[in-house]
Write an enzyme that holds these catalytic residues in place. Structure first.
Site, PDB file in Angstrom:
ATOM      1  N   CYS A  48       0.844  -1.194   0.000  1.00 29.80           N
ATOM      2  CA  CYS A  48       0.000   0.000   0.000  1.00 29.80           C
ATOM      3  C   CYS A  48       0.883   1.249   0.000  1.00 29.80           C
ATOM      4  O   CYS A  48       1.802   1.371   0.810  1.00 29.80           O
ATOM      5  CB  CYS A  48      -0.902  -0.020   1.230  1.00 29.80           C
ATOM      6  SG  CYS A  48      -1.920   1.467   1.401  1.00 29.80           S
ATOM      7  N   CYS A 100      -4.885   0.464   6.516  1.00 34.56           N
ATOM      8  CA  CYS A 100      -5.210   1.901   6.599  1.00 34.56           C
ATOM      9  C   CYS A 100      -6.545   2.260   5.954  1.00 34.56           C
ATOM     10  O   CYS A 100      -6.930   3.413   5.955  1.00 34.56           O
ATOM     11  CB  CYS A 100      -4.089   2.745   6.000  1.00 34.56           C
ATOM     12  SG  CYS A 100      -3.979   2.688   4.196  1.00 34.56           S
ATOM     13  N   CYS A 120      -8.426  -5.657  -9.611  1.00 36.71           N
ATOM     14  CA  CYS A 120      -8.070  -4.592 -10.537  1.00 36.71           C
ATOM     15  C   CYS A 120      -7.680  -3.364  -9.713  1.00 36.71           C
ATOM     16  O   CYS A 120      -8.545  -2.686  -9.158  1.00 36.71           O
ATOM     17  CB  CYS A 120      -9.276  -4.326 -11.426  1.00 36.71           C
ATOM     18  SG  CYS A 120      -8.971  -3.269 -12.825  1.00 36.71           S
TER      19      CYS A 120
END
Length: 140
Positions: A48, A100, A120
């Site tokens: 991330c 998060c 996706c």
């Protein structure tokens, strides 16, 4: 799974680039074929961009022809969370970071075996950590 990361909107704005903020915190989407990870095949792990949480191994990435990097499954079941998304006149399953809660993209039931799923994702919502390098989780 590591502890959840919760920051104020002001803190996210300071930490993220404008385009990362738009996708991760405001549920935006990059234009198809514009993301830096669409055609990459480098070994490693995608994490991330907001918090460093490991999301997907490069080995489960595939070319979906959609213009966004696609994966068959997350690294761990709790690496991501899924939500019903009824925005823009569509019914989809939104995928967020399990740490998060940043918006990553959507998952669709039209992927290849073994899962039949296509995660996706937006390139701007992720960073690539090359094989053998450690992950660095963002702290509050």
């Amino acid at each position: 799974m590591v502890d959840k990361l919760t920051l104020s909107d002001e803190e996210w704005r300071k930490r993220l680039k404008p385009e990362e903020y738009e996708v991760l915190r405001k549920h935006g989407t990059e234009y198809p074929w514009s993301g830096c990870f669409v055609g990459t095949k480098e070994p490693g792990t995608y994490v991330c961009a907001g918090c460093g949480n490991p999301l997907f191994r490069a080995g489960v990435k595939f070319e979906s022809g959609t213009g966004w990097p696609s994966f068959t499954q997350p690294l761990q079941p709790d690496a991501v969370t899924e939500y019903h998304d009824r925005s823009h006149g569509m019914v989809r399953t939104e995928v967020r970071c399990g740490r998060c809660d940043g918006h990553l993209g959507h998952v669709f039931p039209d992927g290849p075996p073994p899962t039949g799923l296509r995660y996706c994702m937006n390139s701007v919502a992720m960073k690539h950590v090359p094989e053998g390098q450690p992950f660095e989780l963002v702290k509050a």
